[in-house]
Design a protein around this motif. Structure first.
Motif, PDB file in Angstrom:
ATOM      1  N   GLN A   1      -5.172  36.524 -42.088  1.00  0.00           N
ATOM      2  CA  GLN A   1      -5.806  35.210 -42.173  1.00  0.00           C
ATOM      3  C   GLN A   1      -5.075  34.307 -43.172  1.00  0.00           C
ATOM      4  O   GLN A   1      -4.894  33.115 -42.923  1.00  0.00           O
ATOM      5  CB  GLN A   1      -7.276  35.347 -42.553  1.00  0.00           C
TER       6      GLN A   1
ATOM      7  N   GLN B   1      -3.257  30.805 -42.107  1.00  0.00           N
ATOM      8  CA  GLN B   1      -3.653  29.545 -42.740  1.00  0.00           C
ATOM      9  C   GLN B   1      -2.430  28.769 -43.231  1.00  0.00           C
ATOM     10  O   GLN B   1      -2.428  27.544 -43.216  1.00  0.00           O
ATOM     11  CB  GLN B   1      -4.598  29.803 -43.907  1.00  0.00           C
TER      12      GLN B   1
ATOM     13  N   SER C   1      -1.267  26.930 -40.095  1.00  0.00           N
ATOM     14  CA  SER C   1      -2.202  26.157 -39.269  1.00  0.00           C
ATOM     15  C   SER C   1      -2.166  24.699 -39.683  1.00  0.00           C
ATOM     16  O   SER C   1      -1.849  24.358 -40.820  1.00  0.00           O
ATOM     17  CB  SER C   1      -3.630  26.723 -39.432  1.00  0.00           C
TER      18      SER C   1
ATOM     19  N   LYS D   1      -3.776  21.227 -40.600  1.00  0.00           N
ATOM     20  CA  LYS D   1      -5.029  20.822 -41.237  1.00  0.00           C
ATOM     21  C   LYS D   1      -5.338  19.383 -40.945  1.00  0.00           C
ATOM     22  O   LYS D   1      -4.596  18.562 -40.696  1.00  0.00           O
ATOM     23  CB  LYS D   1      -4.938  21.046 -42.743  1.00  0.00           C
TER      24      LYS D   1
END
Length: 90
Positions: free
Chosen positions: A81, A85, A88, A90
């Protein structure tokens, strides 16, 4: 014909371009004049190429194994995770 250890060392020095090899010029003359030596150099180079390819294949397999453990094991879910992140939007 069995190649002597001395000749194998000379071939290795030639293929690996050893800087401290003062006999390189003499070896290149022998190489130009002796077809059997040319063949030995060819086989030695092919051996080095196969060893290098095998090493790369093993390294890729090891990296893939680590990837599988880190990204598919429940024990490493927090790590997965965290990494996801980072990438990813945002």
């Amino acid at each position: 014909m069995r190649t002597s250890l001395n000749e194998l060392q000379q071939i290795e020095d030639y293929l690996l371009r050893q800087e401290n090899n003062p006999a390189a010029a003499g070896f290149e003359v022998r190489l130009a004049l002796q077809p059997s030596l040319q063949e030995s150099v060819l086989w030695q180079q092919q051996t080095y190429d196969l060893i290098q390819a095998y090493g790369r294949m093993r390294l890729k397999a090891e990296i893939e194994n680590v990837h599988q453990k880190l990204f598919h094991s429940p024990a490493h879910q927090r790590f997965r995770q965290s990494i996801l992140q980072l990438f990813s939007r945002k």
